[in-house]
Design a protein around this motif. Structure first.
Motif, PDB file in Angstrom:
ATOM      1  N   ILE A  87     -26.695  31.209  94.016  1.00 44.97           N
ATOM      2  CA  ILE A  87     -25.390  30.538  93.988  1.00 44.97           C
ATOM      3  C   ILE A  87     -25.511  29.131  93.407  1.00 44.97           C
ATOM      4  O   ILE A  87     -24.560  28.627  92.816  1.00 44.97           O
ATOM      5  N   VAL A  88     -26.676  28.505  93.521  1.00 43.42           N
ATOM      6  CA  VAL A  88     -26.818  27.149  92.982  1.00 43.42           C
ATOM      7  C   VAL A  88     -26.664  27.134  91.463  1.00 43.42           C
ATOM      8  O   VAL A  88     -26.289  26.110  90.890  1.00 43.42           O
ATOM      9  N   GLN A  89     -26.912  28.266  90.815  1.00 41.64           N
ATOM     10  CA  GLN A  89     -26.719  28.359  89.365  1.00 41.64           C
ATOM     11  C   GLN A  89     -25.244  28.399  88.993  1.00 41.64           C
ATOM     12  O   GLN A  89     -24.885  28.250  87.829  1.00 41.64           O
ATOM     13  N   GLU A  90     -24.386  28.585  89.983  1.00 41.86           N
ATOM     14  CA  GLU A  90     -22.938  28.694  89.767  1.00 41.86           C
ATOM     15  C   GLU A  90     -22.195  27.402  90.074  1.00 41.86           C
ATOM     16  O   GLU A  90     -20.977  27.335  89.911  1.00 41.86           O
ATOM     17  N   LEU A  91     -22.916  26.371  90.522  1.00 41.68           N
ATOM     18  CA  LEU A  91     -22.272  25.094  90.849  1.00 41.68           C
ATOM     19  C   LEU A  91     -21.709  24.447  89.590  1.00 41.68           C
ATOM     20  O   LEU A  91     -22.303  24.547  88.506  1.00 41.68           O
ATOM     21  N   GLY A  92     -20.578  23.769  89.750  1.00 39.53           N
ATOM     22  CA  GLY A  92     -20.003  23.006  88.656  1.00 39.53           C
ATOM     23  C   GLY A  92     -20.898  21.829  88.311  1.00 39.53           C
ATOM     24  O   GLY A  92     -21.844  21.514  89.049  1.00 39.53           O
ATOM     25  N   PRO A  93     -20.607  21.135  87.208  1.00 42.67           N
ATOM     26  CA  PRO A  93     -21.504  20.080  86.734  1.00 42.67           C
ATOM     27  C   PRO A  93     -21.732  18.919  87.710  1.00 42.67           C
ATOM     28  O   PRO A  93     -22.857  18.429  87.837  1.00 42.67           O
ATOM     29  N   VAL A  94     -20.694  18.485  88.403  1.00 37.61           N
ATOM     30  CA  VAL A  94     -20.858  17.356  89.325  1.00 37.61           C
ATOM     31  C   VAL A  94     -21.685  17.789  90.535  1.00 37.61           C
ATOM     32  O   VAL A  94     -22.637  17.103  90.928  1.00 37.61           O
ATOM     33  N   MET A  95     -21.344  18.945  91.114  1.00 38.05           N
ATOM     34  CA  MET A  95     -22.119  19.407  92.270  1.00 38.05           C
ATOM     35  C   MET A  95     -23.545  19.751  91.866  1.00 38.05           C
ATOM     36  O   MET A  95     -24.479  19.472  92.622  1.00 38.05           O
ATOM     37  N   ALA A  96     -23.748  20.331  90.694  1.00 30.04           N
ATOM     38  CA  ALA A  96     -25.101  20.666  90.247  1.00 30.04           C
ATOM     39  C   ALA A  96     -25.955  19.406  90.119  1.00 30.04           C
ATOM     40  O   ALA A  96     -27.127  19.393  90.520  1.00 30.04           O
ATOM     41  N   ALA A  97     -25.377  18.346  89.575  1.00 30.36           N
ATOM     42  CA  ALA A  97     -26.113  17.088  89.430  1.00 30.36           C
ATOM     43  C   ALA A  97     -26.473  16.518  90.793  1.00 30.36           C
ATOM     44  O   ALA A  97     -27.610  16.063  91.016  1.00 30.36           O
TER      45      ALA A  97
END
Length: 121
Positions: free
Chosen positions: A102-112
């Motif tokens: 699921i971490v591969q599905e995070l949006g750009p702000v949450m992924a950062a």
């Protein structure tokens, strides 16, 4: 006059936008005697991961939850960011646990932000 904190407003907005969390919210308020955003988000993480894994067809669609949280974290409200980072992102599965993808599905702000708090995954 009662003032709602930004973190309590986050919970309220989540439940309004994604009504599948209403039952969890009602049980949380009953058990906690009020809204404790960091505690509530433990259940949000669990339900979101179960939805991602396809384990609970009645759970809120994980994509809607991630979209909502990405939208909220992008607003730049410190108390909201704190809840999302500390009690959602930090509680996502680790690489050896089911649902980690699921971490591969995070949006750009949450992924950062996820990359900063958990650089090893």
């Amino acid at each position: 006059m009662t003032t709602t904190t930004p973190s309590v407003q986050l919970v309220s907005d989540l439940v309004t936008r994604i009504p599948e969390f209403r039952g969890v919210f009602d049980a949380h308020v009953f058990n906690q005697g009020g809204v404790l955003p960091h505690v509530f988000f433990w259940d949000v993480v669990q339900d979101t991961v179960r939805s991602f894994l396809g384990e609970d067809p009645a759970a809120a669609d994980w994509r809607r939850t991630l979209d909502f949280l990405e939208e909220q974290i992008g607003r730049g409200v410190l108390a909201v960011d704190e809840v999302i980072v500390t009690s959602f992102l930090n509680d996502l599965p680790y690489p050896h646990e089911p649902g980690y993808a699921i971490v591969q599905e995070l949006g750009p702000v949450m992924a950062a932000k996820f990359g900063r708090i958990r650089p090893g995954g």
